[in-house]
Design an enzyme around this catalytic site. Sequence first.
Site, PDB file in Angstrom:
ATOM      1  CB  THR A 115       7.534  -2.080  10.532  1.00  0.00           C
ATOM      2  OG1 THR A 115       7.367  -2.163   8.633  1.00  0.00           O
ATOM      3  CG2 THR A 115       8.098  -0.944  10.180  1.00  0.00           C
ATOM      4  CG  ASP A 175       7.188   2.642   7.962  1.00  0.00           C
ATOM      5  OD1 ASP A 175       7.200   2.023   9.285  1.00  0.00           O
ATOM      6  OD2 ASP A 175       5.855   3.176   7.785  1.00  0.00           O
ATOM      7  CG  ASP A 206       5.752  -0.499   5.753  1.00  0.00           C
ATOM      8  OD1 ASP A 206       5.836  -1.861   4.527  1.00  0.00           O
ATOM      9  OD2 ASP A 206       4.690  -0.042   5.815  1.00  0.00           O
ATOM     10  NE  ARG A 257      -1.115   2.557   5.467  1.00  0.00           N
ATOM     11  CZ  ARG A 257      -3.263   2.237   4.726  1.00  0.00           C
ATOM     12  NH1 ARG A 257      -2.790   3.529   5.157  1.00  0.00           N
ATOM     13  NH2 ARG A 257      -3.479   1.281   4.519  1.00  0.00           N
ATOM     14  CG  ASP A 268       4.253   3.697  12.835  1.00  0.00           C
ATOM     15  OD1 ASP A 268       3.533   2.543  12.194  1.00  0.00           O
ATOM     16  OD2 ASP A 268       2.860   5.011  12.468  1.00  0.00           O
ATOM     17  N   GLY A 287       0.384  -5.188  12.411  1.00  0.00           N
ATOM     18  CA  GLY A 287       0.699  -5.695  10.829  1.00  0.00           C
ATOM     19  C   GLY A 287       1.771  -6.858  11.609  1.00  0.00           C
ATOM     20  NE  ARG A 333      -9.344  -5.021  12.643  1.00  0.00           N
ATOM     21  CZ  ARG A 333     -10.350  -5.255  12.094  1.00  0.00           C
ATOM     22  NH1 ARG A 333     -11.344  -5.323  12.163  1.00  0.00           N
ATOM     23  NH2 ARG A 333      -9.853  -5.741  10.763  1.00  0.00           N
TER      24      ARG A 333
HETATM   25  O1  F6P Z   1       2.433  -1.269   7.669  1.00  0.00           O
HETATM   26  C1  F6P Z   1       3.119  -2.355   6.681  1.00  0.00           C
HETATM   27  C2  F6P Z   1       2.052  -2.809   5.703  1.00  0.00           C
HETATM   28  O2  F6P Z   1       2.311  -3.530   5.142  1.00  0.00           O
HETATM   29  C3  F6P Z   1       1.798  -1.658   4.899  1.00  0.00           C
HETATM   30  O3  F6P Z   1       2.983  -1.757   3.973  1.00  0.00           O
HETATM   31  C4  F6P Z   1       0.548  -2.009   4.276  1.00  0.00           C
HETATM   32  O4  F6P Z   1      -0.349  -0.978   3.655  1.00  0.00           O
HETATM   33  C5  F6P Z   1      -0.654  -2.413   5.934  1.00  0.00           C
HETATM   34  O5  F6P Z   1       0.781  -2.843   6.377  1.00  0.00           O
HETATM   35  C6  F6P Z   1      -1.372  -3.510   5.448  1.00  0.00           C
HETATM   36  O6  F6P Z   1      -2.042  -3.727   6.752  1.00  0.00           O
HETATM   37  P1  F6P Z   1      -2.966  -4.532   6.515  1.00  0.00           P
HETATM   38  O7  F6P Z   1      -2.949  -6.135   6.444  1.00  0.00           O
HETATM   39  O8  F6P Z   1      -3.887  -4.459   8.450  1.00  0.00           O
HETATM   40  O9  F6P Z   1      -4.428  -4.243   5.638  1.00  0.00           O
END
Ligand code: F6P
Length: 370
Positions: free
Chosen positions: A145, A149, A147, A191, A123, A15, A78
């Site tokens: 990220t 994390d 997040d 997440r 990750d 992402g 992906r």
């Molecule tokens: O990993 C970052 C994140 O923002 C998560 O918190 C979230 O669940 C995910 O990406 C959403 O990703 P996508 O844009 O693929 O739905």
Amino acid sequence: MRQPIRRIAVNTGGGDAPGLNAVIRAVVLSAERRGWEVLGIRKGYEGLLDTSKTMPLNRDSVRGITHLGGTILGTSNRGDPFRMPAKDQGDSGGALSTVDRSDEVLQNFRRLGLDALIAIGGDGSMRIAKGLADKGLPVVGVPKTIDNDLEGTLVTFGFDTAVTVASEAVDRLHSTAEAHERVFVIELMGRYAGWIALHAAIAGGADAALIPEIPFDIDSVCRKIMDRESKGRHFSLVVVAEGATPIDGALSTKGSQEGGRQPLLGGLGETVARQIQERTGKETRTVVLGHLQRGGTPTPRDRILALRFGAAAVRVIAERRSGVMVALDPPLVRTVPLADATRRLKTVPLDSDTICTAREIGLCLGDEWE
Ligand code: F6P
């Protein structure tokens, strides 16, 4: 004697996060100063499987992009070359299975005359980078990220921007919540880790924060809201990370995704709001911030961290090191082995000073409070 470095590649995977372009700019400018060429790999690792998805990068291609969100290279969550989707021909009726195409990545890497790869990602991307490093491809990771994390670094770029956007949303909802004497539930990303939700809740002065690290009891949240009522505070703000779960409950998802991807999260904010309204009788509304936390301009702090990471990654390549990730270890940017960075996710430690602070200023974390 070893050949001098002539050509490196850079990609962005997973992402997007604000600051990706700043890393790319620092990589290109520092590499050019050393006389190296830089090849941009488009859409995560896809450009190393289909080499038409590559683009030469130079000073002109990275002009004026430090402050831009997104990534000029595109990204994908992906394209894991170790597990690429492939249509089954046999008995499985066309179901998706996966094939390992990592050898093709190595062949194309050599064919393109590359000496090293700088892989910018979270990750998932770091795990792929480690797999490629184990197969002999020289790679340096850069942690990204929103997040926050990722293990091994104090912080990832993108996180500060996400917290800034989320805190501003909490600030803005304060006034309208108070004016209408409502409860607002604000659903944020996160997440597996509650870093964004916890920081935004503390900074924004929310009343409750539900995070994946602490399974929550909705009655505890309602007690907090009713306690405020009894003190004449007729509005409340409840921040929830999308990945938080009730005690004995499950993740809120919007269903599965193709290609073995993790289920799409969503819906927790609505569920929590409905339960609060039912139990307290207070009008409760939901705001889902979603990708607003990921899009747009990075904060100056994220830009600087991203530029530092990009320049550091080039330095690491010049030192002929590989299989490592650059990481913030204040005041320095150091490196950690990719193996250490990918061993587990960095969740909020329950004994951390931030959690103690949250409790001490009266933020309900969905468990016992007071
Ligand atoms: O990993 C970052 C994140 O923002 C998560 O918190 C979230 O669940 C995910 O990406 C959403 O990703 P996508 O844009 O693929 O739905």
